[in-house]
Scaffold this motif. Structure first.
Motif, PDB file in Angstrom:
ATOM      1  N   ALA A 106      15.454   4.578   2.477  1.00  0.00           N
ATOM      2  CA  ALA A 106      15.414   5.185   1.148  1.00  0.00           C
ATOM      3  C   ALA A 106      14.020   5.778   0.954  1.00  0.00           C
ATOM      4  O   ALA A 106      13.124   5.596   1.791  1.00  0.00           O
ATOM      5  N   VAL A 107      13.798   6.472  -0.178  1.00  0.00           N
ATOM      6  CA  VAL A 107      12.512   7.121  -0.465  1.00  0.00           C
ATOM      7  C   VAL A 107      11.841   6.396  -1.621  1.00  0.00           C
ATOM      8  O   VAL A 107      12.447   6.207  -2.688  1.00  0.00           O
ATOM      9  N   TYR A 108      10.576   5.993  -1.409  1.00  0.00           N
ATOM     10  CA  TYR A 108       9.792   5.357  -2.466  1.00  0.00           C
ATOM     11  C   TYR A 108       9.312   6.440  -3.435  1.00  0.00           C
ATOM     12  O   TYR A 108       8.759   7.461  -3.016  1.00  0.00           O
ATOM     13  N   ILE A 109       9.538   6.232  -4.759  1.00  0.00           N
ATOM     14  CA  ILE A 109       9.186   7.257  -5.745  1.00  0.00           C
ATOM     15  C   ILE A 109       8.069   6.807  -6.666  1.00  0.00           C
ATOM     16  O   ILE A 109       7.706   7.510  -7.607  1.00  0.00           O
ATOM     17  N   GLY A 110       7.494   5.631  -6.413  1.00  0.00           N
ATOM     18  CA  GLY A 110       6.403   5.127  -7.234  1.00  0.00           C
ATOM     19  C   GLY A 110       6.848   4.103  -8.263  1.00  0.00           C
ATOM     20  O   GLY A 110       8.059   3.951  -8.547  1.00  0.00           O
ATOM     21  N   ASP A 111       5.877   3.366  -8.802  1.00  0.00           N
ATOM     22  CA  ASP A 111       6.144   2.355  -9.841  1.00  0.00           C
ATOM     23  C   ASP A 111       7.146   1.291  -9.381  1.00  0.00           C
ATOM     24  O   ASP A 111       7.950   0.778 -10.182  1.00  0.00           O
ATOM     25  N   ASN A 164       0.833  -1.200   0.000  1.00  0.00           N
ATOM     26  CA  ASN A 164       0.000   0.000   0.000  1.00  0.00           C
ATOM     27  C   ASN A 164       0.872   1.257   0.000  1.00  0.00           C
ATOM     28  O   ASN A 164       0.550   2.255   0.665  1.00  0.00           O
ATOM     29  N   LEU A 165       1.962   1.224  -0.733  1.00  0.00           N
ATOM     30  CA  LEU A 165       2.910   2.336  -0.722  1.00  0.00           C
ATOM     31  C   LEU A 165       2.424   3.499  -1.572  1.00  0.00           C
ATOM     32  O   LEU A 165       1.692   3.319  -2.550  1.00  0.00           O
ATOM     33  N   GLN A 166       2.885   4.698  -1.194  1.00  0.00           N
ATOM     34  CA  GLN A 166       2.642   5.907  -1.966  1.00  0.00           C
ATOM     35  C   GLN A 166       3.969   6.628  -2.162  1.00  0.00           C
ATOM     36  O   GLN A 166       4.867   6.523  -1.312  1.00  0.00           O
ATOM     37  N   PRO A 167       4.135   7.371  -3.264  1.00  0.00           N
ATOM     38  CA  PRO A 167       5.374   8.137  -3.451  1.00  0.00           C
ATOM     39  C   PRO A 167       5.606   9.065  -2.265  1.00  0.00           C
ATOM     40  O   PRO A 167       4.690   9.697  -1.755  1.00  0.00           O
ATOM     41  N   GLY A 168       6.876   9.103  -1.807  1.00  0.00           N
ATOM     42  CA  GLY A 168       7.227   9.908  -0.649  1.00  0.00           C
ATOM     43  C   GLY A 168       7.314   9.114   0.636  1.00  0.00           C
ATOM     44  O   GLY A 168       7.788   9.650   1.662  1.00  0.00           O
ATOM     45  N   ASP A 169       6.867   7.841   0.635  1.00  0.00           N
ATOM     46  CA  ASP A 169       7.012   7.014   1.830  1.00  0.00           C
ATOM     47  C   ASP A 169       8.496   6.675   2.046  1.00  0.00           C
ATOM     48  O   ASP A 169       9.279   6.579   1.093  1.00  0.00           O
ATOM     49  N   ILE A 170       8.845   6.494   3.308  1.00  0.00           N
ATOM     50  CA  ILE A 170      10.230   6.120   3.647  1.00  0.00           C
ATOM     51  C   ILE A 170      10.298   4.597   3.776  1.00  0.00           C
ATOM     52  O   ILE A 170       9.567   3.999   4.591  1.00  0.00           O
ATOM     53  N   LEU A 171      11.144   3.960   2.993  1.00  0.00           N
ATOM     54  CA  LEU A 171      11.371   2.514   3.070  1.00  0.00           C
ATOM     55  C   LEU A 171      12.511   2.245   4.045  1.00  0.00           C
ATOM     56  O   LEU A 171      13.463   3.022   4.131  1.00  0.00           O
TER      57      LEU A 171
END
Length: 301
Positions: free
Chosen positions: A266-271, A247-254
């Motif tokens: 790291a930063v999730y950027i989508g796709d 359920n990730l969204q861009p801008g979430d911290i992994l």
């Protein structure tokens, strides 16, 4: 006086002569030699003197015994030589058998050790696989729980916001804090910032502008939208709301590792992509999550 008185006699004087005759005979197994000597003087013949001497002689039995003794001696020598050869061959065979037994024992020992090592390795692999399965199951359960919690929290927050909006309609408007606001614009700012840092160097403890470490990059990225994150990965992994990886969204911290003890962020950027300062060998890179699947994620915006 006779005329022949002075004429020497033509008769040759008799000289002493002796002759010996040798007679041999065997009497009672003794060789008998008889030497007969005859001496004749000039004037008269002397009686013949006989001398008998006895010499030992070999009888037929003694000669046979001698031959048999020689044969026996030679046969004994052959027997001793054959026995010696047999003893040497037996000793050599015994030594070879001892060496073969020792080699067999050593081979069996090595085979046993190899088997034990293989069994221990198999047991370790099985234990590691079981542990990995347990960890995956635990992470799956944790993600499911976090997802459920996040959904419940979102619904509750929406309800509370509606109530607060209704209540605030008759009261003085409150000032909104932009640093904690949620919106696509803030997330896009964070995403665009980390993408712009791709290719820069990784330096432990660095926070830009030419180099970063993993938590330094996320810290500086969220500063762009007025959010101050804790400096280290462990604290960042518990800052905000835990969200499921599905359920990730861009801008979430992994984060990688357990929440509260993460070793990388790291930063999730989508796709299915993220941007992170990985290590000194790669620097800041953009990678697919399948390259290095994170453990969990938190949502700050």
């Amino acid at each position: 006086m006779s005329q022949t008185a002075h004429i020497p006699s033509h008769r040759k004087p008799r000289r002493s002569a002796s002759s010996r005759a040798l007679r041999a005979g065997v009497t009672g197994g003794i060789l008998t030699l008889t030497v007969a000597g005859t001496a004749v003087s000039a004037s008269a013949a002397e009686p013949t003197a006989e001398t008998t001497q006895e010499l030992p002689t070999l009888t037929a039995d003694l000669a046979l015994n001698t031959v048999q003794s020689a044969d026996a001696t030679q046969q004994a020598a052959f027997s001793y030589q054959l026995q010696d050869q047999q003893e040497q061959a037996a000793g050599k065979a015994k030594s070879e058998a001892k060496k073969a037994k020792k080699a067999k024992t050593e081979a069996e020992r090595k085979a046993k050790e190899a088997k034990e090592r293989a069994e221990r390795a198999a047991a370790k692999r099985a234990a590691a696989a079981e542990k990995a399965r347990e960890q995956r199951a635990s992470r799956t359960a944790e993600r499911t729980t976090l997802s459920t919690t996040s959904t419940t929290s979102t619904s509750s927050t929406s309800g509370n916001s509606s109530d607060a909006s209704s209540s605030d309609a008759s009261s003085t408007p409150q000032t909104e804090a932009p640093s904690t606001s949620t919106g696509g614009g803030n997330a896009a700012t964070v995403v665009n910032f980390v993408k712009a840092q791709v290719g820069k160097a990784y330096v432990s403890g660095a926070m830009g502008p030419s180099s970063y470490d993993c938590s330094g990059l996320t810290s500086v990225a969220f500063r762009q939208v007025g959010v101050t994150l804790p400096r280290v990965s462990q604290a960042q992994s518990t800052f905000g709301t835990q969200v499921s990886l599905s359920n990730l969204q861009p801008g979430d911290i992994l984060y990688w590792g357990s929440a509260g003890s993460a070793y990388h962020v790291a930063v999730y950027i989508g796709d299915g992509q993220f941007v992170g300062a990985q290590n000194s060998g790669t620097g800041v890179v953009q990678r697919s999550m399948s390259y290095d699947m994170p453990t969990g994620a938190v949502r700050v915006l």
